[in-house]
Design an enzyme around this catalytic site. Structure first.
Site, PDB file in Angstrom:
ATOM      1  N   ASP A 262     -31.439  12.650 -35.296  1.00 44.60           N
ATOM      2  CA  ASP A 262     -32.308  12.610 -36.475  1.00 44.60           C
ATOM      3  C   ASP A 262     -31.404  12.585 -37.701  1.00 44.60           C
ATOM      4  OD1 ASP A 262     -35.281  13.041 -37.404  1.00 44.60           O
ATOM      5  OD2 ASP A 262     -34.022  14.301 -38.696  1.00 44.60           O
ATOM      6  N   LEU A 263     -31.642  11.611 -38.590  1.00 44.27           N
ATOM      7  CA  LEU A 263     -30.773  11.459 -39.757  1.00 44.27           C
ATOM      8  C   LEU A 263     -31.016  12.585 -40.762  1.00 44.27           C
ATOM      9  CD1 LEU A 263     -30.931   7.597 -40.392  1.00 44.27           C
ATOM     10  CD2 LEU A 263     -29.290   8.892 -39.014  1.00 44.27           C
ATOM     11  N   ASP A 305     -36.703   7.782 -38.798  1.00 40.34           N
ATOM     12  CA  ASP A 305     -35.250   7.926 -38.871  1.00 40.34           C
ATOM     13  C   ASP A 305     -34.729   8.646 -37.636  1.00 40.34           C
ATOM     14  OD1 ASP A 305     -36.332  10.370 -39.404  1.00 40.34           O
ATOM     15  OD2 ASP A 305     -35.049  10.832 -41.135  1.00 40.34           O
TER      16      ASP A 305
END
Length: 395
Positions: A262-263, A305
């Site tokens: 997960d960004l 994302d």
């Protein structure tokens, strides 16, 4: 595509027309040969009739029984009738009889020089026919003086008639051969046109089939790919994960690592600069993940994302540490956009099958929990989580 379909339809229609043309030409060749054979046979019969009439006239002047004389008279009349009827049929076209007594239709001979040979024969035959005409019907016998006159004319004219009929037969044979050869040449040309057209149709079908296969493959690719990053989507990722788990189950000594990413810091960039910059960031991250993954790894974008990887045969925790550390380093590099450089981090969770879970749902839950644990420990790090302990490694 519509134009290509029309071209293909036109080619198929042309092939049918050419194929039918070949059949028609073949039938016409057979018909012409049959018709020419009749004319050739009848021209040969004219020679025989001329000989028969000469022989009958010689017999009528000899001393024979009354019965033989009458039979000879009848034979002579029949020969004269058939000879004259056939000669007129050659000249004008019409009905006559063949050697079996069947009525047949003879086409007019109008080709050069065959028509001229018919005219010459009629010119020779006409004076004799006019002398014979009163005696052709009824039972009236020809007088002796007429028989002598006819015999002298027949002996004189027979060789000319034979020569003319021989030349007519040769001419008809030559004409028939030329006509048949011409038709066969046309048939050959049409055949090769049909063959080339057939090959064109086969090629078109092959191209259409290949285009259809490529289009189907393209649609399949679209169905399994994320349209923005061109990575696998969630559905295809789950399908690949099932296959990898099945492979591990068949080979007890192997394993797979499920990596969830997960960004960190993506949402502020997307909110501040808009989706255009956000899309550049996502595509850049996707490229870095694809380049950083191994050949057999599966990389997918499963959310806005969020990214996931399937990594077969990460043999030990040290390999996993090195792999995740390399990913963190690559993903944290600045990204050049049209608003300048931006940077994001990544929180990574990793779980192993079958070490940390014995089914896909538990494996996914473990990797997800590890990823959120990484976020809770300050982000930009990776976590390997199992039921007994938590290993947290900063980036």
């Amino acid at each position: 595509m519509e134009l290509k379909s029309k071209n293909l339809f036109g080619a198929i229609l042309l092939f049918i027309v050419l194929d039918l043309s070949i059949l028609v030409i073949n039938y016409w060749i057979t018909y012409q040969i049959s018709k020419d054979a009749i004319a050739i046979n009848l021209s040969g019969r004219q020679r025989m009739l001329s000989q028969s009439m000469t022989k009958s006239l010689l017999m009528l002047q000899s001393q024979h029984s009354v019965e033989l004389i009458r039979a000879t008279h009848e034979e002579f009349r029949d020969s004269v009738s058939v000879f004259d009827e056939t000669l007129l049929a050659f000249k004008h076209g019409g009905l006559t009889v063949n050697s079996d007594g069947e009525i047949i239709r003879l086409s007019r001979v109008d080709s050069f020089p065959e028509a001229g040979l018919i005219d010459q024969t009629i010119q020779i035959w006409r004076p004799m026919h006019e002398l014979l005409l009163p005696y052709m019907t009824g039972s009236l016998d020809m007088p002796e003086q007429l028989i002598i006159q006819l015999r002298e004319q027949m002996i004189h004219n027979n060789l000319q008639i034979l020569d003319l009929m021989n030349r007519l037969t040769s001419g008809l044979e030559r004409q028939s051969l030329q006509r048949a050869n011409t038709l066969r040449i046309i048939q050959t040309i049409v055949f090769f046109l049909a063959l080339f057209n057939f090959l064109f149709i086969v090629r078109k079908f092959h191209l259409l089939a290949r285009q259809s296969a490529m289009k189907t493959q393209h649609y399949n690719e679209l169905a399994m790919r994320d349209p923005l990053t061109e990575l696998f989507n969630r559905r295809q990722f789950e399908s690949n994960l099932e296959k990898e788990v099945a492979t591990v189950d068949r080979h007890q000594h192997s394993n797979i690592a499920l990596v969830m990413i997960d960004l960190d810091g993506f949402k502020p960039i997307n909110d501040k600069y808009g989706h255009e910059v956000g899309d550049v960031v996502l595509c850049t991250i996707a490229t870095r993940l694809s380049e950083g993954a191994r050949v057999n790894d599966t990389v997918a974008r499963v959310g806005g994302d969020e990214f996931m990887l399937i990594c077969p045969d990460l043999h030990n925790k040290e390999d996993a540490d090195a792999f995740c550390q390399r990913l963190l380093t690559e993903l944290s590099q600045p990204i050049l956009t049209n608003v300048g450089q931006v940077s994001v981090g990544a929180s990574i969770g990793i779980a192993f099958y079958p070490d940390h879970a014995d089914n896909i749902n538990d494996l996914t839950r473990m990797a997800d929990k590890a990823m959120y644990t990484a976020k809770s420990f300050g982000k930009n790090r990776y976590v390997c989580l199992d039921p007994t302990r938590i290993d947290v490694k900063p980036g």
